[in-house]
Motif scaffolding. Structure first.
Motif, PDB file in Angstrom:
ATOM      1  N   PRO A  74       0.840  -1.202   0.000  1.00 46.99           N
ATOM      2  CA  PRO A  74       0.000   0.000   0.000  1.00 46.99           C
ATOM      3  C   PRO A  74       0.876   1.253   0.000  1.00 46.99           C
ATOM      4  N   THR A  75       0.450   2.260  -0.773  1.00 45.07           N
ATOM      5  CA  THR A  75       1.217   3.507  -0.832  1.00 45.07           C
ATOM      6  C   THR A  75       0.363   4.626  -0.253  1.00 45.07           C
ATOM      7  N   ASP A  76       0.997   5.753  -0.044  1.00 46.55           N
ATOM      8  CA  ASP A  76       0.319   6.968   0.411  1.00 46.55           C
ATOM      9  C   ASP A  76      -0.162   6.882   1.856  1.00 46.55           C
ATOM     10  N   VAL A  77      -1.445   6.564   2.082  1.00 47.56           N
ATOM     11  CA  VAL A  77      -1.969   6.593   3.443  1.00 47.56           C
ATOM     12  C   VAL A  77      -2.390   5.204   3.902  1.00 47.56           C
ATOM     13  N   GLY A  78      -2.941   5.121   5.078  1.00 51.58           N
ATOM     14  CA  GLY A  78      -3.381   3.839   5.617  1.00 51.58           C
ATOM     15  C   GLY A  78      -2.400   3.348   6.660  1.00 51.58           C
ATOM     16  N   GLU A  79      -2.927   2.552   7.597  1.00 49.11           N
ATOM     17  CA  GLU A  79      -2.101   2.086   8.707  1.00 49.11           C
ATOM     18  C   GLU A  79      -0.925   1.245   8.249  1.00 49.11           C
ATOM     19  N   CYS A  80      -1.160   0.408   7.220  1.00 56.24           N
ATOM     20  CA  CYS A  80      -0.127  -0.539   6.840  1.00 56.24           C
ATOM     21  C   CYS A  80       1.121   0.140   6.274  1.00 56.24           C
ATOM     22  N   THR A  81       0.973   1.381   5.817  1.00 56.76           N
ATOM     23  CA  THR A  81       2.157   2.077   5.350  1.00 56.76           C
ATOM     24  C   THR A  81       3.046   2.453   6.532  1.00 56.76           C
ATOM     25  N   ARG A  82       2.507   2.301   7.757  1.00 51.16           N
ATOM     26  CA  ARG A  82       3.311   2.603   8.941  1.00 51.16           C
ATOM     27  C   ARG A  82       3.969   1.365   9.520  1.00 51.16           C
ATOM     28  N   LEU A  83       3.844   0.251   8.800  1.00 48.98           N
ATOM     29  CA  LEU A  83       4.446  -0.998   9.277  1.00 48.98           C
ATOM     30  C   LEU A  83       5.618  -1.416   8.409  1.00 48.98           C
ATOM     31  N   VAL A  84       6.572  -2.095   9.017  1.00 53.05           N
ATOM     32  CA  VAL A  84       7.617  -2.744   8.244  1.00 53.05           C
ATOM     33  C   VAL A  84       7.003  -3.970   7.571  1.00 53.05           C
ATOM     34  N   THR A  85       7.237  -4.125   6.274  1.00 49.42           N
ATOM     35  CA  THR A  85       6.741  -5.307   5.575  1.00 49.42           C
ATOM     36  C   THR A  85       7.905  -6.012   4.894  1.00 49.42           C
ATOM     37  N   GLY A 117      -4.852  -1.640   3.268  1.00 54.97           N
ATOM     38  CA  GLY A 117      -4.232  -0.452   3.840  1.00 54.97           C
ATOM     39  C   GLY A 117      -4.521  -0.283   5.319  1.00 54.97           C
ATOM     40  N   ASP A 118      -5.672  -0.796   5.743  1.00 52.92           N
ATOM     41  CA  ASP A 118      -6.026  -0.647   7.153  1.00 52.92           C
ATOM     42  C   ASP A 118      -6.352  -1.995   7.775  1.00 52.92           C
ATOM     43  N   LEU A 119      -6.170  -2.067   9.089  1.00 47.34           N
ATOM     44  CA  LEU A 119      -6.325  -3.336   9.784  1.00 47.34           C
ATOM     45  C   LEU A 119      -7.343  -3.217  10.891  1.00 47.34           C
ATOM     46  N   ASP A 120      -7.997  -4.345  11.140  1.00 45.82           N
ATOM     47  CA  ASP A 120      -8.978  -4.370  12.201  1.00 45.82           C
ATOM     48  C   ASP A 120      -8.378  -5.048  13.441  1.00 45.82           C
ATOM     49  N   VAL A 121      -7.218  -4.563  13.858  1.00 40.76           N
ATOM     50  CA  VAL A 121      -6.554  -5.151  15.030  1.00 40.76           C
ATOM     51  C   VAL A 121      -5.955  -4.038  15.885  1.00 40.76           C
ATOM     52  N   ASP A 122      -5.470  -4.431  17.065  1.00 37.44           N
ATOM     53  CA  ASP A 122      -4.808  -3.464  17.933  1.00 37.44           C
ATOM     54  C   ASP A 122      -3.414  -3.183  17.378  1.00 37.44           C
ATOM     55  N   PHE A 123      -3.298  -2.036  16.757  1.00 35.12           N
ATOM     56  CA  PHE A 123      -2.089  -1.678  16.026  1.00 35.12           C
ATOM     57  C   PHE A 123      -0.842  -1.709  16.910  1.00 35.12           C
ATOM     58  N   ASP A 124      -1.020  -1.365  18.187  1.00 32.66           N
ATOM     59  CA  ASP A 124       0.130  -1.302  19.089  1.00 32.66           C
ATOM     60  C   ASP A 124       0.732  -2.674  19.367  1.00 32.66           C
TER      61      ASP A 124
END
Ligand SMILES: Nc1nc2c(ncn2[C@@H]2O[C@H](COP(=O)(O)OP(=O)(O)O)[C@@H](O)[C@H]2O)c(=O)[nH]1
Ligand SMILES: [Mg+2]
Length: 530
Positions: A74-85, A117-124
């Protein structure tokens, strides 16, 4: 008994030598260190780990998609762009969410085949994502997409730093005593100290855009492959100047109004700033590469561009003035279609495509896609990746593994064990076939500035140490063997006397290694000559 050379996936003889060392030492060290060695062995037989690093929004994920040849990150926005993949090779496409406590959860791809791009989990609670893909590129490179060091939220920065190995000085946030010591098989019993000692990427593809800022350089300096102070250097780091299409050519002297020329000039200037941390800065248009390479560019797009290519010059030039005008100007191609073209190609790509269609109205969608791919500069990035990373994977992996072994021994707290590991490493490095490792080490010391050298000598160390081709190592490609051999012998002699006279102790150690490198080159040439 099996030897390390029987193992199927090692990158080459240097990796095999270090793997052998780990296997032999395992019964002689504490259970905790042995667990660390198992992890080192596991990593040694995995493909080279290349982290794609750089500031947020520099286009890292876009470039990753282009390199893999599939729009999956995923590019641009969304939670997953804040994760290492981590993108690695697998026989079935699959994405796993890995939690901090080690739990894993399979994620479905979204309707377009991308990681959602987004997840339904506790991001922390999330550590990172593991993506297994069937794409052939990943067979010998594991590509690690990072959120970026300029991210706004501390968690993304921490994840990126940890991945890059920069977090090694941080206090582990877990308790040291609970893990380790049970000697059981499996990768999960590593304590945090040991895990940090072997974690981290082995090589880095650094993405910069027009302005290289001070924090870019800091970030690059902080990259410490395999954590044991193997900093980024020309052996394991290259940079790309991304978004070359957005460079205003009039802002670069000597560019003659040409975007690509401006990008090349700028890249060369940045290379001087970033050297010797990186081998090269290569200009690229990640967005064009992604669209052309990952199926994003469709025949419907080609049709729309064909219509646009029939507009009269005045209208067309006006439309190209800005993204806003391009999408809102009155013309028969629907605004939504134009917006989509912009998303995939941006103004520069649209202009390229229309220029190509005007020059040859018969151009097929496929040919147009190839034109865009050529215009993206992706081939240049690929060939540098091959030359710098793929060709040297054995040396890079072996050096990183050796650094991890050293770090594990240091962390053990048992002086006897430390000595045993240290001795074994010395024995290994004394072998002629392991000399390349010493040379890589010397090169890293010189290019990172840890050992100061006059500039011309540093250049020479760089040249000898960063290629496997003798002609290139000597800076005399294509010259006759006799000439090469005479030069190698001359330089061997010079470096030997530099080692004895007129050098600091640190320089002297490097000089010995370089002397030996020339000597081995000379020997090899002599054998070649018969
Ligand atoms: N014009 C242009 N835009 C790009 C290029 N590469 C990426 N972008 C855009 O820059 C934005 C950020 O890209 P992304 O890959 O998410 O950046 P990341 O945060 O570094 O992973 C997206 O809107 C991309 O479409 C490029 O080469 N040219
Ligand atoms: Mg990203």
């Amino acid at each position: 008994m099996t030897t390390a050379t029987d193992q199927p996936h090692l990158a080459g003889p240097l990796s095999a030598a270090v793997a052998n060392l780990c296997t032999r030492l395992q019964p002689q060290v504490s259970a905790r260190t042995a667990a660390g060695f198992r992890e080192v062995l596991r990593r040694l037989s995995a493909p080279l780990q290349v982290a794609v690093a750089g500031r947020i929004k520099s286009g890292k994920s876009t470039l990753v998609n282009a390199l893999i040849g599939r729009r999956v990150a995923p590019t641009d926005v969304g939670e997953c762009t804040r994760l290492v993949t981590r993108f690695q090779y697998g026989t079935v496409d699959r994405v796993e969410l890995v939690f901090l406590d080690g739990r894993k959860q399979v994620l479905p791809f979204d309707a377009t085949g991308m990681i959602p791009g987004d997840l339904d989990v506790d991001f922390d609670q999330v550590s990172h994502l593991e993506a297994y893909l069937t794409n052939a590129v990943l067979r010998d490179l594991t590509v690690i997409d990072t959120p970026g060091l300029g991210s706004l939220d501390a968690a993304s920065v921490r994840r990126t730093e940890q991945l890059l190995g920069a977090a090694k000085h941080r206090k582990p946030d877990e308790d040291d005593d609970e893990a380790g010591g049970n000697g059981a098989d499996g990768g999960d019993e590593l304590d945090p100290t040991s895990r940090n000692a072997v974690a981290g990427a082995e090589a880095v593809l650094y993405v910069v855009t027009q302005g290289v800022r001070a924090d870019d350089q800091q970030a690059l300096a902080a990259f410490t492959a395999a954590t044991a102070s193997r900093e980024a250097g020309p052996v394991n780091a290259i940079a790309v100047l991304n978004k070359a299409d957005t460079i205003a050519p009039e802002s670069v002297t000597g560019a003659d109004g040409d975007v690509w020329k401006a990008a090349s000039l700028l890249a060369e200037k940045q290379a001087q700033t970033l050297r010797p941390r990186v081998a090269d800065v290569i200009p690229v248009i990640g967005l064009l590469a992604e669209s052309a390479e990952s199926g994003g560019f469709t025949s419907a797009d080609a049709d729309a561009l064909r219509s646009l290519s029939k507009l009269d010059d005045a209208t067309w030039e006006t439309m190209l003035l800005s993204a806003d005008i391009f999408t809102t100007w009155d013309c028969e191609v629907p605004p939504g279609t134009r917006a989509r073209l912009l998303e995939k190609l941006d103004l520069y790509g649209v202009r390229c495509a229309v220029d190509a269609l005007r020059a040859d109205p018969e151009l097929t969608a496929g040919a147009l896609r190839r034109t865009l791919l050529n215009a993206s500069g992706l081939a240049g990035v690929r060939s540098r990746l091959d030359a710098v990373f793929r060709a040297r994977a054995d040396g890079i992996k072996a050096a990183a593994a050796l650094a991890s072994v050293t770090a594990l021994a240091h962390a053990s707290g048992d002086p006897g064990e430390r000595q045993r590991v240290h001795d074994a490493i010395e024995v290994l490095l004394a072998k002629p076939e392991a000399h390349q490792l010493r040379l890589l080490e010397a090169l890293t010391l010189v290019t990172s500035g840890a050992v100061a050298m006059p500039e011309d000598l540093a250049e020479e160390v760089l040249r000898v140490g960063s290629s496997a081709d003798i002609g290139e190592q000597l800076g005399m490609r294509g010259r006759p063997v006799k000439e090469l051999s005479a030069y190698a012998l001359e330089r061997a002699g010079w470096w030997r006397s530099f080692a004895s006279f007129g050098a600091t102790p640190a320089q002297s150690r490097v000089a010995h290694v370089v002397h030996r490198a020339y000597f081995l080159i000379w020997q090899q040439l002599r054998e070649q000559a018969g």
